[in-house]
Design a protein around this motif. Sequence first.
Motif, short mmCIF file in Angstrom:
data_model
loop_
_atom_site.label_atom_id
_atom_site.label_comp_id
_atom_site.label_asym_id
_atom_site.label_seq_id
_atom_site.Cartn_x
_atom_site.Cartn_y
_atom_site.Cartn_z
N LEU A 33 10.65 -4.91 -7.90
CA LEU A 33 10.42 -6.22 -7.30
C LEU A 33 11.42 -6.53 -6.19
N ASP A 34 12.70 -6.20 -6.38
CA ASP A 34 13.67 -6.49 -5.33
C ASP A 34 13.40 -5.67 -4.09
N GLU A 35 13.00 -4.39 -4.30
CA GLU A 35 12.66 -3.54 -3.16
C GLU A 35 11.45 -4.10 -2.40
N HIS A 36 10.45 -4.57 -3.16
CA HIS A 36 9.24 -5.11 -2.53
C HIS A 36 9.58 -6.32 -1.65
N LEU A 37 10.41 -7.23 -2.15
CA LEU A 37 10.77 -8.42 -1.37
C LEU A 37 11.53 -8.03 -0.11
N LEU A 38 12.46 -7.09 -0.23
CA LEU A 38 13.23 -6.65 0.94
C LEU A 38 12.33 -5.91 1.93
N GLY A 39 11.41 -5.10 1.42
CA GLY A 39 10.52 -4.36 2.31
C GLY A 39 9.55 -5.26 3.06
N VAL A 40 8.99 -6.25 2.36
CA VAL A 40 8.08 -7.18 3.02
C VAL A 40 8.84 -8.03 4.04
N GLU A 41 10.09 -8.41 3.71
CA GLU A 41 10.90 -9.17 4.68
C GLU A 41 11.14 -8.37 5.94
N SER A 77 0.81 -1.22 0.00
CA SER A 77 0.00 0.00 0.00
C SER A 77 0.84 1.27 0.00
N LEU A 78 2.16 1.16 0.22
CA LEU A 78 3.02 2.34 0.30
C LEU A 78 3.33 2.85 -1.11
N GLU A 79 3.11 4.14 -1.31
CA GLU A 79 3.41 4.76 -2.60
C GLU A 79 4.51 5.80 -2.52
N ASP A 80 4.79 6.29 -1.31
CA ASP A 80 5.84 7.28 -1.13
C ASP A 80 7.20 6.59 -1.03
N PRO A 81 8.14 6.86 -1.94
CA PRO A 81 9.45 6.19 -1.87
C PRO A 81 10.19 6.46 -0.56
N GLY A 82 9.89 7.59 0.08
CA GLY A 82 10.57 7.90 1.33
C GLY A 82 10.19 6.98 2.47
N GLN A 83 9.07 6.27 2.36
CA GLN A 83 8.62 5.36 3.40
C GLN A 83 9.08 3.93 3.18
N ARG A 84 9.78 3.68 2.08
CA ARG A 84 10.04 2.31 1.68
C ARG A 84 11.52 1.95 1.79
N THR A 85 11.78 0.65 1.78
CA THR A 85 13.14 0.11 1.75
C THR A 85 13.73 0.31 0.36
N ARG A 86 14.99 0.63 0.29
CA ARG A 86 15.64 0.86 -1.00
C ARG A 86 16.23 -0.43 -1.54
N GLY A 87 15.93 -0.71 -2.81
CA GLY A 87 16.52 -1.84 -3.47
C GLY A 87 17.72 -1.43 -4.30
N GLU A 88 18.06 -2.26 -5.24
CA GLU A 88 19.21 -1.96 -6.10
C GLU A 88 18.79 -0.98 -7.20
N ARG A 89 19.58 0.06 -7.37
CA ARG A 89 19.23 1.10 -8.33
C ARG A 89 19.20 0.53 -9.75
N GLY A 90 18.13 0.87 -10.47
CA GLY A 90 18.01 0.46 -11.86
C GLY A 90 17.48 -0.94 -12.08
N TYR A 91 17.01 -1.61 -11.03
CA TYR A 91 16.47 -2.96 -11.24
C TYR A 91 15.21 -2.87 -12.11
N PRO A 92 15.10 -3.67 -13.18
CA PRO A 92 14.08 -3.41 -14.20
C PRO A 92 12.70 -3.98 -13.93
N THR A 148 1.74 -1.61 -9.22
CA THR A 148 1.57 -0.28 -9.79
C THR A 148 0.75 0.57 -8.82
N VAL A 149 0.76 1.88 -9.05
CA VAL A 149 -0.10 2.79 -8.28
C VAL A 149 -1.53 2.60 -8.77
N ARG A 150 -2.42 2.30 -7.86
CA ARG A 150 -3.78 1.94 -8.26
C ARG A 150 -4.49 3.08 -8.97
N ARG A 151 -4.24 4.31 -8.54
CA ARG A 151 -4.97 5.44 -9.13
C ARG A 151 -4.50 5.76 -10.55
N THR A 152 -3.20 5.69 -10.78
CA THR A 152 -2.65 6.13 -12.05
C THR A 152 -2.19 5.00 -12.95
#
Length: 733
Positions: free
Chosen positions: A354-362, A323-338, A343-347
């Motif tokens: 994907l790598d950031e999501h796995l690290l953040g959920v962990e 549910s987090l959309e603000d990058p400042g609230q999230r864990t940082r993954g590897e830069r440039g991972y494709p 996606t953002v539900r509204r837009t």
Amino acid sequence: MNVLLVSQCSKNALKETRRILDQFAERRGERTWQTPITQAGLDTLRRLLRRSARRNTAVACHWIRGRDHSELLWIVGDAGRFNARGAVPTQTTRRDILRRADENDWHTGEDILLLSSLAALLHDLGKACAAFQRRLLDPAGATRNVYRHEWISLRLFEAFVAGDDDATWLARLAELDADDGPWLERLVRDGLDDGPASPFSSLPPLAAAVGWLIVTHHRLPVMPRSADDSGFQAAQLRDLPALITADWNDDVVNGRDPRELPGYWRFDHPLPVTTQKWRNRAAHLAGRLIRRLDHYQQPWLDNPYVMHLARLSLMLADHHYSSLEDPGQRTRGERGYPLYANTVRRTGAFNQPLDEHLLGVEAGARRVSGTLPGVERYLPRLARHRGFRRRSADPRFRWQDRAYDLAASLRERTQAQGFFGVNMASTGCGKTLANGRILYALADPDSGARFSIALGLRTLTLQTGRAYRTLMNLGDDELAVRTGGAAGRALFEHFEAEADASGSASSQRLMEEDAHVYFEGDFGNHPLLRQLAHDPGMRALIAAPILACTVDHLVPATDGLRGGRQIAPMLRLLSGDLVLDEVDDFDLDDLPALTRLVNWAGMLGTRVLLSSATLAPSLVEGLYQAYRAGRAVYQRNRGEPGRPVNIACAWFDESDRRHADCPDAASFTAAHEAFAGRRRARLAEAAVRRRAALVPVPASRESGAPTIAEQMAAQMRRQALELHQRHHSVDPR
């Protein structure tokens, strides 16, 4: 009433509370206020303080009862800045010298944390496939998944394990290099390759547990029904989960265009396992699990307590982080991972790599599971409530006092052994309030009580909520009523308004004597609870010390078809006791769900009280056995190691109360039959208050439903008039 208000706020919270308190009371010092005030005014003051409360808010209200006596009414904010009676410490330190909060009886807490964390790192690997990434690019044109991403993630994990034992594949996980070859070389591609239909047929115990969390982090697999199959057979239970195939994960596998299949097993970019941050976290968890292997003696999947709470941690972390959309609230993954996870539900724009999501959920799963043992301390409770403790002045209800005393005497025993109670008092004797008094007596008097009252009918739920609200003087934040039906609620409120207009409703007292302490807890500062604060309905279900609800609000705790619906009722059962009121209202179709609920209540450490004037012995004994099975699981994971299951049981009615320790079904059945036998003998000697007649309805099956209904209605009307003529009395005036 004369009150003294003490503020232990700091920073901006001190300025805000001073602004509010100065409007209601006169200062007696820098942090104290005193004033005479009505109950309505005090409720308004408390409501304003709660509305502006923040992390540094701490305000205590004392009722000055006389020259040498005061009583704590409530605390808004951080209750840790006062003791149990509202006193302020003279010397404080930020160092946790005693470290009491670090001590808990969660013997398998480390297992829950490690399993949920490792599963979080793996749970969405399947989103790296070309088909899923294409869906993110064009969500409007996407069709239903042939293979869900959970199933693809499980297949990738199965390929990495490659039939090794747990120690071997964990050692390889701890020494990964930037190569996803081991994850893809042995990949079984359903629909394209020949291979084992079920990954669980070859996974070792720990890998099977991790795989189960991966494939169930959204919903449980469901066996597909075929035209010649009536469903799942009980004999197949012993073979689970080795029977689970791709057909269980989604029922549209058969009949899809074969040209769609390759996209689900093609990976155009490297998997997240090749990134440095992912490999660092995986190596850390693998090392801890290797050390844990020697301490765990049973198959991981055979421990439902560990598996369900690990799944809860994973689901909650996944829901929150997605549910987090603000990058400042999230864990940082590897830069440039494709690759992207969502996606953002509204837009419709890409949101989380994907790598950031796995690290953040962990990280979220680790945080949630690590704080589960302390979640009860952060939830609101009711303590020192005079209404629950008050002795009854009406002789008809003095049996409640005896029931309260018996429950209080069992308090310490039920904490270690569990509690299964049966309230069989007759209709009109006050079972509703007696149930609350019994569970209040079982709770720790200093920390306070938390319990839920579950019923089958909406109208009875609303009546129960009204009874507790008016007779016990409970506010909206202390008592939550959840029925799930707007029509029934509106009808109930309509008749209630008519009663008020006609003068038949009870008049309110000018000053409420049911003073009590409401410990608000610290919902916003607990890592787990903070993730639920954005949902008012979910928060109310968990936060209220007393919950009156229809049973369908708690049954989802045992329903895994929609994983997110489990979170709130599971936390409710984990942190409070349970009353099942009017159990005889449920029919045979409801019993499986009701039995599962009682079983889970036992597994999560909840004390259970059944309440009804008419309880069939088979129903009570069946629910006891379900509770005992759950309690056996709980005691393997919590409390004193090796302690035998010996549940503290109690029976109550308007004439008697008994208790017994019941280690098995035979001892419970004997005690229940003895109590019911004495009750049956007393009722046989009581005066007859109600009369009925059994009459035949002259209708056959061929008559049709409308005809039968008409004949039934006519017969009922005729018999009602006849019984009235036979038994009515005339007012001599």
